[in-house]
Design a protein around this motif. Sequence first.
Motif, PDB file in Angstrom:
ATOM      1  N   GLY A 108      49.030  -7.374  10.941  1.00 27.69           N
ATOM      2  CA  GLY A 108      50.226  -8.170  10.722  1.00 27.69           C
ATOM      3  C   GLY A 108      50.496  -8.358   9.243  1.00 27.69           C
ATOM      4  O   GLY A 108      50.245  -7.471   8.429  1.00 27.69           O
ATOM      5  N   GLU A 109      50.971  -9.535   8.884  1.00 31.08           N
ATOM      6  CA  GLU A 109      51.332  -9.840   7.507  1.00 31.08           C
ATOM      7  C   GLU A 109      50.982 -11.289   7.211  1.00 31.08           C
ATOM      8  O   GLU A 109      50.834 -12.101   8.134  1.00 31.08           O
ATOM      9  CB  GLU A 109      52.826  -9.616   7.268  1.00 31.08           C
TER      10      GLU A 109
ATOM     11  N   THR B  70      56.221 -13.512   5.257  1.00 26.94           N
ATOM     12  CA  THR B  70      57.155 -13.912   6.309  1.00 26.94           C
ATOM     13  C   THR B  70      58.185 -14.912   5.803  1.00 26.94           C
ATOM     14  O   THR B  70      59.377 -14.808   6.118  1.00 26.94           O
ATOM     15  CB  THR B  70      56.386 -14.537   7.491  1.00 26.94           C
TER      16      THR B  70
ATOM     17  N   SER C 178      59.226  -8.370   5.382  1.00 26.11           N
ATOM     18  CA  SER C 178      58.660  -8.890   6.630  1.00 26.11           C
ATOM     19  C   SER C 178      59.167  -8.134   7.851  1.00 26.11           C
ATOM     20  O   SER C 178      60.321  -7.698   7.902  1.00 26.11           O
ATOM     21  CB  SER C 178      59.000 -10.374   6.772  1.00 26.11           C
ATOM     22  N   LYS C 179      58.282  -7.994   8.832  1.00 29.42           N
ATOM     23  CA  LYS C 179      58.638  -7.386  10.116  1.00 29.42           C
ATOM     24  C   LYS C 179      58.796  -8.437  11.211  1.00 29.42           C
ATOM     25  O   LYS C 179      58.909  -8.101  12.391  1.00 29.42           O
ATOM     26  CB  LYS C 179      57.571  -6.372  10.535  1.00 29.42           C
ATOM     27  N   ILE C 180      58.797  -9.687  10.822  1.00 32.56           N
ATOM     28  CA  ILE C 180      58.877 -10.787  11.790  1.00 32.56           C
ATOM     29  C   ILE C 180      60.203 -11.514  11.630  1.00 32.56           C
ATOM     30  O   ILE C 180      60.560 -11.931  10.522  1.00 32.56           O
ATOM     31  CB  ILE C 180      57.711 -11.779  11.596  1.00 32.56           C
TER      32      ILE C 180
ATOM     33  N   ASN D 181      59.758 -17.633  17.807  1.00 35.24           N
ATOM     34  CA  ASN D 181      58.699 -17.080  16.957  1.00 35.24           C
ATOM     35  C   ASN D 181      58.162 -18.126  15.987  1.00 35.24           C
ATOM     36  O   ASN D 181      56.960 -18.197  15.716  1.00 35.24           O
ATOM     37  CB  ASN D 181      59.220 -15.870  16.183  1.00 35.24           C
TER      38      ASN D 181
ATOM     39  N   VAL E  37      49.920 -13.551  10.241  1.00 33.21           N
ATOM     40  CA  VAL E  37      50.740 -13.563  11.457  1.00 33.21           C
ATOM     41  C   VAL E  37      50.669 -12.178  12.082  1.00 33.21           C
ATOM     42  O   VAL E  37      51.036 -11.179  11.448  1.00 33.21           O
ATOM     43  CB  VAL E  37      52.204 -13.942  11.162  1.00 33.21           C
ATOM     44  N   GLU E  38      50.174 -12.100  13.292  1.00 29.70           N
ATOM     45  CA  GLU E  38      49.979 -10.823  13.969  1.00 29.70           C
ATOM     46  C   GLU E  38      51.305 -10.266  14.458  1.00 29.70           C
ATOM     47  O   GLU E  38      52.079 -10.981  15.105  1.00 29.70           O
ATOM     48  CB  GLU E  38      49.018 -11.021  15.155  1.00 29.70           C
ATOM     49  N   HIS E  39      51.559  -9.002  14.166  1.00 25.49           N
ATOM     50  CA  HIS E  39      52.785  -8.362  14.634  1.00 25.49           C
ATOM     51  C   HIS E  39      52.749  -8.188  16.153  1.00 25.49           C
ATOM     52  O   HIS E  39      51.716  -7.857  16.715  1.00 25.49           O
ATOM     53  CB  HIS E  39      52.967  -7.000  13.963  1.00 25.49           C
TER      54      HIS E  39
ATOM     55  N   ASN F 143      52.928 -12.615  17.208  1.00 30.12           N
ATOM     56  CA  ASN F 143      53.196 -13.739  16.294  1.00 30.12           C
ATOM     57  C   ASN F 143      52.059 -14.755  16.283  1.00 30.12           C
ATOM     58  O   ASN F 143      52.265 -15.927  15.954  1.00 30.12           O
ATOM     59  CB  ASN F 143      54.517 -14.436  16.653  1.00 30.12           C
TER      60      ASN F 143
END
Length: 419
Positions: free
Chosen positions: A79-80, A85, A92-94, A100, A132-134, A137
């Motif tokens: 994740g990131e 985020t 960010s990918k979230i 979320n 934060v896990e992709h 979340n």
Amino acid sequence: MAYSTATLAEGCFGKVYKEKYNDTWAAVKKVPQQLISRKDLERECEVYKRAEHPNIVKLLDKVTLRDRKWVIPLEFIFGEDLETTIFHSFKSKIQLTPSNKATIIIGMCEGLFYLHNKDIVHQDLKPDNIMVEHGTNRAVIIDMGLAKFFRYGLNSAIDRGNEAYSAPEVLQMGTQRSHRSDVWAMGKIIAELCARVRLPTPSVCPAKIKETLKDQPYCKAVCRMVEPDPSLRASMAAVISDIRRAGGAGIVANTPIQRELFKPSLTNITDRNRSPSPMNRGANLLNRDQLAQNRSPSPLNINKSEPLQNWERTPRLQIVNRTPQVGPSISAPGRIAEDKTKNQALIPAGKAEISSEFMKMKLHQQAAKDLPCNLPTTGRVMVRRFEEINGECDRWEQTEVVTRNGKIVKYEDVKVDTK
């Protein structure tokens, strides 16, 4: 071990690399031997050992010494970090949708709540130290290198941490970091996540939070978390219920363990041998904040290596409309005997049949007993309780009540005993 050149992070004590470790990816922390004493290393390992929780990074194996560096294999989170985020949305990918956002906030608060239950102070909470896990979340608190055991004012390590997320008493008076300073840091992180702005540390106070978050659901809880006076500041045990409620999360996300609990019953269970309600165990749920430290914060702590050997599910109560008979029945003798058998459970000592209204009243009283709130006209209330013995979840109970237009349409009471 297959090494890669990927460096995940670098701090004053060492570097963290992404490497293959025992056929899985790991975040391997490497600390030069001269930079950390054996006592501090043992303390860090003990923290990881005690803090086994889905929202806290896991230690995968024993710490080893290789090439004059301590090698600490940790769980790798795909994740990131929360810093990305919140403040670097272009990377960010979230997507920070309300759902979320709630998953992230509740997750990191559950993790901190669990740490404090184990007398552990993180000391260095900041967005960089929350992953934060992709896909899921899931929020995971990382970097326990500065974490310490803190009880009755006694420290197991010196005070260290990031000044940008340091509580007023730490910055202004040099007070030692404690559970309360962790709560303040988490309150500031939640406020920045909700507003997506970086708040200057000296300005953070309840008035600033009300101005920033306004009518957002987390505003009240965060105001209690950033109270300047540590003696008036709320603990995680005091605000965790408000955080769950604000995120619409009286329920933990569905997991394989939870779905297993809702298999059809294998035996015929009647109302008489139904498992007792979680509310009848000698504790009022209105005081659940004080009880929070004595129970596991999440059903995810059930020991997965041991199967659930004993579980039962009580049947759904049904209200049956029956009209009392004024004269003798004209039905066939066989039908009379059958009806008499069916009605035995509803006939009290006086042999007078309980009316439908009385049944509804009794059901409503039982369902609403000791709930943390009144039953809504239309809505759903769920209460969960956990018992932890020797660091493992010993018993898990759940009561669910669903109402529609002032009537109870669903009442379920589930108990799981892991013995």
